[in-house]
Design an enzyme around this catalytic site. Sequence first.
Site: not given
Length: 464
Positions: A215, A355, A366, A386, A391, A450
């Site tokens: 991502c 994010h 975050e 998002k 996402h 990831f």
Amino acid sequence: MQSLLLPTAAVASAAPPRRGRVPPAGRASVSVRASAAAAVAPRRETDPRKRVVITGMGLVSVFGNDVDAYYDRLLAGESGIGPIDRFDASNFPTRFAGQIRGFSSEGYIDGKNDRRLDDCLRYCIVSGKKALESAGLALGSKSMDKIEKTRAGVLVGTGMGGLTVFSDGVQNLIEKGHRKITPFFIPYAITNMGSALLGMDIGFMGPNYSISTACATSNYCFYAAANHIRRGEADVMIAGGTEAAIIPIGVGGFVACRALSQRNDDPKTASRPWDQDRDGFVMGEGAGVLVMESLEHAMKRDAPIIAEYLGGAVNCDAYHMTDPRSDGLGVSSCIKQSLADAGVAPEEVNYINAHATSTLAGDLAEVNAIRQVFKDPSEIKINATKSMIGHCLGAAGGLEAIATVKAITTGWVHPSINQFNPEPAVEFDTVPNVKKQHEVNVGISNSFGFGGHNSVVVFAPFKP
């Protein structure tokens, strides 16, 4: 990176940017807040051969393929999340997503190829060509013909690649044998083919490849593309991300990770970053692409300069496959490195496109990392794209970079919707539920993936 702990005022429309010049008055004359005035900012790049500007934007999204319409719907606080009807999801614990409907590639991909291509590739080609059009570089135009093709490149990445083609090929192998696998199985499944096909269509012969960092992919591509320009290897780059993973194996895989929201009774409120009742992220899809050029090249061809890319950074948590570091060290150091690369002091930043995936641990991790860099949150707006489009995995950073640039050019930041029960630990203004007027001085866009991959890119109004 997401943990697997398993929006009423009228929109002020900006005039189109002047070609080769500063955007309309008001954008270029933003004053740095008082606290920043006292700070000595790091030195920004001044060499026009190394300054990188944004001259075009293109996208494919759940809100359509037009950049202005996309941002208008974000400003309106509209949710693009709904039931999945592309396949029978009735037996899945998650039965909704930010699924694109009614997509058409007419005028951008010929019919024969369009029928063969994976959606991941179709989204890439359409968004890339639309970005070129907005940059004044439509195929067949005099401006496009004058581009030195060996110094023009494509860097569009994807986290998952051609997942539909791959899934169909595996199914054919199991059910019918290897002779029923299409010869396009390998070419259309590999992650570099989007950049390759777009490069073939438009004739760009410069740097051409893909990056796949889950991502964080799009921001990695922006960062690498800008560095090709800064090193003198390219004059213009098309960069961003594309993704099309809302298919049974894609949804099933994330279900198995226990990553997705299961709010099937109310999908539109399922993506709720920083809300105490969040229960996982919502899958989305699409593509977001920027045309990035050296300032020198853009000025020579009298290009429409939309904003400036000041810098970026990438790094790795080196901690866990899916969970963020609890100390926030990877993200906070990535933000600091991006600001150093951009020649920007933390006090100059007043907008963050986060994010913010709507996961239990990821959202707070975050914010905690951001707090380590920006000590005074009072004038920083931070929002979550998002919350409305889901996402979009490898394409997320591309679509969010476009939202960041539109915030700069319009003077409005879109809301983070579904803020019903905010986390008390989040001290920043998350623009809850309703858009806000906000003059962006410097904006950053975060993307994490990831594997612990972190990426941050920095944008600002263009000033000669």
